[in-house]
Design a protein around this motif. Structure first.
Motif, mmCIF file in Angstrom:
data_model
loop_
_atom_site.group_PDB
_atom_site.id
_atom_site.type_symbol
_atom_site.label_atom_id
_atom_site.label_comp_id
_atom_site.label_asym_id
_atom_site.label_seq_id
_atom_site.Cartn_x
_atom_site.Cartn_y
_atom_site.Cartn_z
ATOM 1 N N SER A 11 0.855 -1.187 0.000
ATOM 2 C CA SER A 11 0.000 0.000 0.000
ATOM 3 C C SER A 11 0.888 1.232 0.000
ATOM 4 O O SER A 11 1.616 1.450 0.956
ATOM 5 C CB SER A 11 -0.877 0.034 1.247
ATOM 6 O OG SER A 11 -1.570 -1.169 1.374
ATOM 7 N N ALA A 12 0.803 2.024 -1.056
ATOM 8 C CA ALA A 12 1.719 3.163 -1.136
ATOM 9 C C ALA A 12 1.031 4.437 -1.592
ATOM 10 O O ALA A 12 1.664 5.339 -2.111
ATOM 11 C CB ALA A 12 2.883 2.838 -2.067
ATOM 12 N N SER A 13 -0.301 4.509 -1.396
ATOM 13 C CA SER A 13 -0.966 5.757 -1.782
ATOM 14 C C SER A 13 -2.124 6.056 -0.852
ATOM 15 O O SER A 13 -2.552 5.214 -0.066
ATOM 16 C CB SER A 13 -1.477 5.687 -3.222
ATOM 17 O OG SER A 13 -2.758 5.088 -3.253
ATOM 18 N N ASN A 14 -2.650 7.277 -0.980
ATOM 19 C CA ASN A 14 -3.782 7.704 -0.166
ATOM 20 C C ASN A 14 -5.041 6.890 -0.469
ATOM 21 O O ASN A 14 -5.973 6.864 0.318
ATOM 22 C CB ASN A 14 -4.070 9.193 -0.408
ATOM 23 C CG ASN A 14 -4.403 9.494 -1.866
ATOM 24 O OD1 ASN A 14 -3.850 8.887 -2.771
ATOM 25 N ND2 ASN A 14 -5.310 10.413 -2.090
ATOM 26 N N LEU A 15 -5.092 6.228 -1.630
ATOM 27 C CA LEU A 15 -6.295 5.491 -2.016
ATOM 28 C C LEU A 15 -6.280 4.059 -1.498
ATOM 29 O O LEU A 15 -7.321 3.405 -1.430
ATOM 30 C CB LEU A 15 -6.412 5.449 -3.541
ATOM 31 C CG LEU A 15 -6.392 6.796 -4.272
ATOM 32 C CD1 LEU A 15 -6.272 6.565 -5.772
ATOM 33 C CD2 LEU A 15 -7.658 7.581 -3.956
ATOM 34 N N ALA A 16 -5.092 3.570 -1.126
ATOM 35 C CA ALA A 16 -4.925 2.133 -0.898
ATOM 36 C C ALA A 16 -5.840 1.585 0.202
ATOM 37 O O ALA A 16 -6.502 0.567 0.007
ATOM 38 C CB ALA A 16 -3.464 1.823 -0.580
ATOM 39 N N ALA A 17 -5.906 2.278 1.346
ATOM 40 C CA ALA A 17 -6.664 1.733 2.473
ATOM 41 C C ALA A 17 -8.141 1.550 2.111
ATOM 42 O O ALA A 17 -8.730 0.499 2.390
ATOM 43 C CB ALA A 17 -6.517 2.644 3.691
ATOM 44 N N ASP A 18 -8.728 2.569 1.463
ATOM 45 C CA ASP A 18 -10.146 2.487 1.097
ATOM 46 C C ASP A 18 -10.402 1.405 0.056
ATOM 47 O O ASP A 18 -11.378 0.653 0.143
ATOM 48 C CB ASP A 18 -10.641 3.837 0.547
ATOM 49 C CG ASP A 18 -10.846 4.846 1.668
ATOM 50 O OD1 ASP A 18 -10.948 4.406 2.831
ATOM 51 O OD2 ASP A 18 -10.904 6.050 1.375
ATOM 52 N N VAL A 19 -9.514 1.329 -0.943
ATOM 53 C CA VAL A 19 -9.694 0.316 -1.989
ATOM 54 C C VAL A 19 -9.606 -1.077 -1.377
ATOM 55 O O VAL A 19 -10.414 -1.958 -1.686
ATOM 56 C CB VAL A 19 -8.646 0.492 -3.114
ATOM 57 C CG1 VAL A 19 -8.719 -0.661 -4.107
ATOM 58 C CG2 VAL A 19 -8.844 1.813 -3.831
ATOM 59 N N ASP A 20 -8.642 -1.268 -0.462
ATOM 60 C CA ASP A 20 -8.499 -2.577 0.173
ATOM 61 C C ASP A 20 -9.724 -2.928 1.007
ATOM 62 O O ASP A 20 -10.209 -4.058 0.978
ATOM 63 C CB ASP A 20 -7.248 -2.604 1.061
ATOM 64 C CG ASP A 20 -5.981 -2.587 0.221
ATOM 65 O OD1 ASP A 20 -6.101 -2.686 -1.009
ATOM 66 O OD2 ASP A 20 -4.893 -2.471 0.803
ATOM 67 N N LEU A 21 -10.245 -1.924 1.728
ATOM 68 C CA LEU A 21 -11.426 -2.166 2.552
ATOM 69 C C LEU A 21 -12.607 -2.585 1.675
ATOM 70 O O LEU A 21 -13.305 -3.566 1.984
ATOM 71 C CB LEU A 21 -11.763 -0.899 3.347
ATOM 72 C CG LEU A 21 -12.942 -1.001 4.305
ATOM 73 C CD1 LEU A 21 -12.691 -2.080 5.348
ATOM 74 C CD2 LEU A 21 -13.214 0.345 4.989
ATOM 75 N N LEU A 22 -12.789 -1.884 0.576
ATOM 76 C CA LEU A 22 -13.885 -2.213 -0.341
ATOM 77 C C LEU A 22 -13.694 -3.612 -0.915
ATOM 78 O O LEU A 22 -14.641 -4.409 -0.989
ATOM 79 C CB LEU A 22 -13.935 -1.181 -1.482
ATOM 80 C CG LEU A 22 -15.099 -1.317 -2.456
ATOM 81 C CD1 LEU A 22 -16.429 -1.093 -1.753
ATOM 82 C CD2 LEU A 22 -14.953 -0.352 -3.621
ATOM 83 N N MET A 23 -12.464 -3.907 -1.288
ATOM 84 C CA MET A 23 -12.132 -5.216 -1.848
ATOM 85 C C MET A 23 -12.442 -6.321 -0.836
ATOM 86 O O MET A 23 -13.044 -7.347 -1.177
ATOM 87 C CB MET A 23 -10.634 -5.204 -2.201
ATOM 88 C CG MET A 23 -10.106 -6.490 -2.726
ATOM 89 S SD MET A 23 -10.693 -6.730 -4.395
ATOM 90 C CE MET A 23 -10.247 -8.433 -4.619
#
Ligand code: CUA
Length: 313
Positions: A11-23
């Protein structure tokens, strides 16, 4: 996140945490319903199998409450996931103030990346940590797709049209860059690396670079004779371009058009498409004469005129 779940890329961006949570949410939902359905199939098959050769099953007339339940239930579940995916979309496509611009040209089979103030790169991109990046992308030929798993961004790169997204790197490191759209025999070789660096390292790297994108754009602007008509004082045969970027321009037809990157590009390769009020349609087309990379450089130069114009005020 990736320490506990090695299935996910870094995870290396501001979007990563949300995308992972959704995934993870979608995966959990899918697994849950897969289990419910398969267990139900097995249990009901056993429970309702035919017990004797001449058994006649009873008529079933359906159940309104049950039908309403399995229509509304999944609808509410999906609706519950909407805010999170909407948030991710908003974060990806909302312009970030003070974003650093990166210009991407996809080409069979390589990525060309340019920094407005610095070097050109091929299949490699150097960016500083913690700074919002604005990507503007176009293809020289066929469809490509710019995919950096560690950033959780994947965006199609189209011929003839700019696409954008915004992302902020949050972790120093070197990450994969892929083409995620089949684009020909060497598609699998259309890969590269994204280097996220500390600000000081980035500046060191930048100072070792060559001529800036704006300077190359200015050279093209002179080389193709744009400069002879688009005089800065507005007295030329073409409109002055100082401050034109992102301004609202009035056309002959009365329409008001925002002079964004796409408008500027169209005006270079298809000048007749939109004629600015009080000017005539005399500009020749430059379609096929300037590469997509060159067009981006000229646009970067036109944008820099805006910055100079603002500074003078
Ligand atoms: Cu470019 Cu696949």
């Amino acid at each position: 996140m990736n320490k506990t779940l090695p299935l996910l890329p870094e995870s290396a961006s501001n979007l990563a945490a949300d995308v992972d949570l959704l995934m993870i949410l979608l995966t959990v939902f899918s697994i849950f319903f897969t289990i419910v359905i398969f267990v139900a199939v097995a249990v009901l098959a056993v429970k309702y199998h035919r017990k004797s050769e001449d058994e006649v099953p009873p008529h079933i007339h359906g159940s309104l409450p049950l039908e309403i339940a399995w229509s509304i239930g999944p609808f509410l579940l999906v609706l519950a996931m909407l805010p999170l995916s909407a948030k991710i979309m908003m974060n990806t496509y909302t312009p970030q103030p003070y974003a650093m611009e990166i210009f991407v040209t996809g080409k069979q089979w390589m990525w060309k990346l340019q920094h407005p103030e610095g070097p050109r790169e091929i299949n490699e991109l150097h960016v500083p940590i913690g700074k919002p990046l604005k990507f503007t992308m176009i293809s020289e030929d066929v469809l490509h797709s710019f995919y950096v798993p560690a950033f959780r961004v994947k965006k199609d790169v189209l011929p003839g049209r700019y696409t954008n997204f915004w992302v902020t790197p949050t972790k120093v490191g070197t990450y994969h860059l892929f083409c995620a759209e089949y684009c020909g025999t060497q598609h699998s070789g259309m890969i590269g690396k994204v280097h996220v660096m500390e600000q000081s390292d980035y500046e060191k790297w930048l100072s070792g670079g060559d001529e800036s994108m704006t300077a190359r754009g200015e050279a093209l602007f002179n080389q193709y004779g744009c400069v002879t008509c688009h005089l800065a004082d507005g007295k030329g045969r073409g409109p002055a371009l100082v401050g034109v970027y992102n301004s609202m321009v009035k056309m002959q037809t009365g329409a008001i058009v925002k002079a964004d990157e796409s408008y500027l590009r169209e005006s270079i390769i298809n000048p007749r498409a939109k004629i600015v009020e009080k000017y005539s349609s005399i500009m020749p087309t430059f379609q096929g004469q300037i590469s997509e990379e060159g067009l981006l450089q000229i646009i970067a130069y036109i944008k820099s005129l805006e910055q100079e114009g603002e500074a003078q005020q």
